[in-house]
Scaffold this motif. Structure first.
Motif, PDB file in Angstrom:
ATOM      1  N   VAL A 195      10.325  15.930  -8.706  1.00 29.43           N
ATOM      2  CA  VAL A 195       9.113  16.053  -9.519  1.00 29.43           C
ATOM      3  C   VAL A 195       7.930  15.251  -8.982  1.00 29.43           C
ATOM      4  CG1 VAL A 195       8.142  15.688 -11.824  1.00 29.43           C
ATOM      5  CG2 VAL A 195      10.504  16.493 -11.575  1.00 29.43           C
ATOM      6  N   LEU A 196       8.183  14.047  -8.490  1.00 32.18           N
ATOM      7  CA  LEU A 196       7.087  13.122  -8.204  1.00 32.18           C
ATOM      8  C   LEU A 196       6.687  13.024  -6.737  1.00 32.18           C
ATOM      9  CD1 LEU A 196       7.986  10.145 -10.574  1.00 32.18           C
ATOM     10  CD2 LEU A 196       6.446  12.061 -10.991  1.00 32.18           C
ATOM     11  N   PHE A 197       7.526  13.546  -5.819  1.00 26.78           N
ATOM     12  CA  PHE A 197       7.206  13.392  -4.401  1.00 26.78           C
ATOM     13  C   PHE A 197       6.198  14.441  -3.961  1.00 26.78           C
ATOM     14  CE2 PHE A 197      10.090  10.116  -4.251  1.00 26.78           C
ATOM     15  CZ  PHE A 197      10.323   9.632  -2.972  1.00 26.78           C
ATOM     16  N   ASN A 198       4.932  14.198  -4.281  1.00 25.14           N
ATOM     17  CA  ASN A 198       3.846  15.076  -3.855  1.00 25.14           C
ATOM     18  C   ASN A 198       2.571  14.249  -3.714  1.00 25.14           C
ATOM     19  OD1 ASN A 198       2.157  15.320  -6.497  1.00 25.14           O
ATOM     20  ND2 ASN A 198       4.262  15.706  -7.156  1.00 25.14           N
ATOM     21  N   PRO A 199       1.630  14.713  -2.909  1.00 21.77           N
ATOM     22  CA  PRO A 199       0.427  13.919  -2.621  1.00 21.77           C
ATOM     23  C   PRO A 199      -0.401  13.534  -3.842  1.00 21.77           C
ATOM     24  CG  PRO A 199       0.676  15.654  -1.000  1.00 21.77           C
ATOM     25  CD  PRO A 199       1.702  15.917  -2.063  1.00 21.77           C
ATOM     26  N   LEU A 200      -0.468  14.376  -4.841  1.00 23.22           N
ATOM     27  CA  LEU A 200      -1.308  14.072  -5.999  1.00 23.22           C
ATOM     28  C   LEU A 200      -0.727  12.924  -6.826  1.00 23.22           C
ATOM     29  CD1 LEU A 200      -2.391  17.652  -7.136  1.00 23.22           C
ATOM     30  CD2 LEU A 200      -3.560  16.030  -5.623  1.00 23.22           C
ATOM     31  N   THR A 201       0.598  12.916  -6.986  1.00 25.34           N
ATOM     32  CA  THR A 201       1.239  11.787  -7.663  1.00 25.34           C
ATOM     33  C   THR A 201       1.013  10.502  -6.881  1.00 25.34           C
ATOM     34  OG1 THR A 201       2.958  13.200  -8.600  1.00 25.34           O
ATOM     35  CG2 THR A 201       3.435  10.853  -8.483  1.00 25.34           C
ATOM     36  N   VAL A 202       1.169  10.598  -5.570  1.00 22.23           N
ATOM     37  CA  VAL A 202       0.961   9.435  -4.707  1.00 22.23           C
ATOM     38  C   VAL A 202      -0.461   8.904  -4.843  1.00 22.23           C
ATOM     39  CG1 VAL A 202       0.758   8.690  -2.308  1.00 22.23           C
ATOM     40  CG2 VAL A 202       2.728  10.051  -3.028  1.00 22.23           C
ATOM     41  N   ALA A 203      -1.448   9.784  -4.775  1.00 14.60           N
ATOM     42  CA  ALA A 203      -2.846   9.363  -4.851  1.00 14.60           C
ATOM     43  C   ALA A 203      -3.135   8.660  -6.176  1.00 14.60           C
ATOM     44  CB  ALA A 203      -3.765  10.572  -4.685  1.00 14.60           C
ATOM     45  N   THR A 204      -2.619   9.212  -7.257  1.00 14.68           N
ATOM     46  CA  THR A 204      -2.812   8.595  -8.572  1.00 14.68           C
ATOM     47  C   THR A 204      -2.171   7.214  -8.630  1.00 14.68           C
ATOM     48  OG1 THR A 204      -2.819  10.790  -9.611  1.00 14.68           O
ATOM     49  CG2 THR A 204      -2.455   8.889 -11.043  1.00 14.68           C
ATOM     50  N   ALA A 205      -0.938   7.117  -8.109  1.00 11.20           N
ATOM     51  CA  ALA A 205      -0.238   5.827  -8.115  1.00 11.20           C
ATOM     52  C   ALA A 205      -0.949   4.810  -7.232  1.00 11.20           C
ATOM     53  CB  ALA A 205       1.202   6.024  -7.650  1.00 11.20           C
ATOM     54  N   LEU A 206      -1.527   5.260  -6.126  1.00 13.95           N
ATOM     55  CA  LEU A 206      -2.277   4.347  -5.258  1.00 13.95           C
ATOM     56  C   LEU A 206      -3.457   3.733  -6.010  1.00 13.95           C
ATOM     57  CD1 LEU A 206      -2.337   6.320  -1.880  1.00 13.95           C
ATOM     58  CD2 LEU A 206      -1.288   4.079  -2.255  1.00 13.95           C
TER      59      LEU A 206
ATOM     60  N   ILE B 113       0.815  -1.220   0.000  1.00 16.54           N
ATOM     61  CA  ILE B 113       0.000   0.000   0.000  1.00 16.54           C
ATOM     62  C   ILE B 113       0.847   1.268   0.000  1.00 16.54           C
ATOM     63  CG2 ILE B 113      -2.004  -1.080   1.084  1.00 16.54           C
ATOM     64  CD1 ILE B 113      -1.061  -0.001   3.761  1.00 16.54           C
ATOM     65  N   SER B 114       2.170   1.140  -0.103  1.00 19.34           N
ATOM     66  CA  SER B 114       3.104   2.254  -0.242  1.00 19.34           C
ATOM     67  C   SER B 114       3.332   3.032   1.052  1.00 19.34           C
ATOM     68  CB  SER B 114       2.655   3.232  -1.331  1.00 19.34           C
ATOM     69  OG  SER B 114       3.580   4.320  -1.417  1.00 19.34           O
ATOM     70  N   SER B 115       4.434   2.734   1.716  1.00 23.72           N
ATOM     71  CA  SER B 115       4.795   3.473   2.925  1.00 23.72           C
ATOM     72  C   SER B 115       5.194   4.906   2.588  1.00 23.72           C
ATOM     73  CB  SER B 115       5.946   2.770   3.647  1.00 23.72           C
ATOM     74  OG  SER B 115       7.109   2.743   2.838  1.00 23.72           O
ATOM     75  N   THR B 116       5.955   5.079   1.496  1.00 18.69           N
ATOM     76  CA  THR B 116       6.364   6.426   1.089  1.00 18.69           C
ATOM     77  C   THR B 116       5.150   7.296   0.807  1.00 18.69           C
ATOM     78  OG1 THR B 116       8.430   5.587   0.131  1.00 18.69           O
ATOM     79  CG2 THR B 116       7.688   7.758  -0.589  1.00 18.69           C
ATOM     80  N   GLY B 117       4.186   6.720   0.121  1.00 16.59           N
ATOM     81  CA  GLY B 117       2.965   7.464  -0.182  1.00 16.59           C
ATOM     82  C   GLY B 117       2.237   7.894   1.075  1.00 16.59           C
ATOM     83  N   HIS B 118       2.139   6.993   2.026  1.00 20.56           N
ATOM     84  CA  HIS B 118       1.456   7.328   3.283  1.00 20.56           C
ATOM     85  C   HIS B 118       2.229   8.388   4.071  1.00 20.56           C
ATOM     86  CE1 HIS B 118      -1.060   3.844   2.460  1.00 20.56           C
ATOM     87  NE2 HIS B 118      -1.820   4.180   3.482  1.00 20.56           N
ATOM     88  N   LEU B 119       3.550   8.285   4.075  1.00 21.93           N
ATOM     89  CA  LEU B 119       4.347   9.290   4.789  1.00 21.93           C
ATOM     90  C   LEU B 119       4.206  10.666   4.153  1.00 21.93           C
ATOM     91  CD1 LEU B 119       7.675   7.415   5.632  1.00 21.93           C
ATOM     92  CD2 LEU B 119       5.817   8.036   7.187  1.00 21.93           C
ATOM     93  N   ILE B 120       4.169  10.719   2.836  1.00 18.83           N
ATOM     94  CA  ILE B 120       4.004  11.993   2.140  1.00 18.83           C
ATOM     95  C   ILE B 120       2.653  12.613   2.483  1.00 18.83           C
ATOM     96  CG2 ILE B 120       3.681  13.048  -0.131  1.00 18.83           C
ATOM     97  CD1 ILE B 120       5.801  11.138  -1.208  1.00 18.83           C
TER      98      ILE B 120
END
Length: 276
Positions: free
Chosen positions: A108-119, A24-31
């Protein structure tokens, strides 16, 4: 020391430990959680490196007997040498591509919107893989071939996109390439050791100047919380996947990602600034 900051460290440590080895992506959750809590300054960059290191130490501790056996037998036992060779081949693609694109991805990619899309996209991929019901041909890490390790290594490299999930990429790749659920999960855990150790050393080297003595209590709380929660997550996850699919994780990713995207679309949360 700010009590709120200590509580933030505790929460983020728990989030890292619980999510690092789940698809479920730890990096995504931390961001996302870090952005919500407003913990996105320079110190948070090093803090997230520290708690990630704690999570990988938890895996080392959980599999300590097996790792010690491999280390002791490495000079003379072919099985130990082969095991290390599999990890090296699986580690190589992410190492090479990470060195090439690390700075660009972070910027470029470390932001919540990129994370949400990737999730969301990752969740849909998990549903697709589960629907195909791939037949396993490998029921133990020791039975993997060199080509299997390389292919899973390239799958792991996809996780450089935040929100994709390193464990999710390797486990789904393992299922596609013929590994059983437990074998795919275990190889994902073992592969995380060299991958995350290397990433931790590289990130600490790049951000050494951000380390300050006054941050040590915050780092210590996050480290302990991440280590303990990762221990719980690894033990529970291995038992869970023996009798369950990954569909629940897929729907969690999709719902969580859609909530973040909806909150941005309707202006409920300002996700415009990157977390670090």
């Amino acid at each position: 020391m700010d009590v709120q900051l200590l509580l933030t460290a505790l929460l983020l440590g728990i989030v890292e430990g619980l999510t690092e080895f789940l698809p479920i992506s730890s990096t995504g959750h931390l961001i996302i959680v870090g952005d919500l809590l407003g913990y996105n300054d320079e110190a948070s960059t090093v803090f997230k490196i520290v708690i990630q290191f704690a999570a990988i130490l938890a895996v080392c501790w959980e599999y300590r007997e097996r790792l010690i056996k491999v280390a002791v037998g490495l000079p003379r036992e072919r099985e130990a040498q082969r095991f290390v060779g599999l990890l090296f081949l699986g580690f190589l693609p992410a190492a090479v591509l990470g060195l090439m694109f690390h700075s660009v991805i972070k910027t470029v990619l470390f932001n919540p919107l990129t994370v949400a899309t990737a999730l969301v996209v990752g969740g849909l991929i998990i549903l697709y893989v589960e629907k195909r019901a791939y037949r396993p041909r490998i029921d133990a890490v020791e039975k993997m071939g060199w080509a299997d390790a390389v292919k899973i290594g390239f799958a792991q490299a996809l996780a450089m996109i935040p929100g994709t999930s390193r464990s999710g990429s390797t486990i789904m790749g393992g299922l596609i390439f013929g590994l059983s659920r437990k074998t795919a999960a275990e190889f994902s855990f073992f592969l995380a050791i060299p991958t995350m150790f290397a990433a931790t050393v590289y990130d600490l080297y790049k951000n050494w100047g951000l380390l300050h003595a006054q941050d040590l209590p915050v780092f210590a709380i996050g480290f302990v919380a991440s280590f303990l929660s990762a221990m719980v997550a690894v033990k529970t996850f291995i038992r869970f996947i023996s009798n369950h699919t990954f569909i629940g994780f897929a729907w969690y990713r999709i719902v969580f990602g859609l909530i973040v995207l909806a909150s941005w679309q309707f202006g409920l949360v300002d996700w415009s600034e990157p977390s670090f």
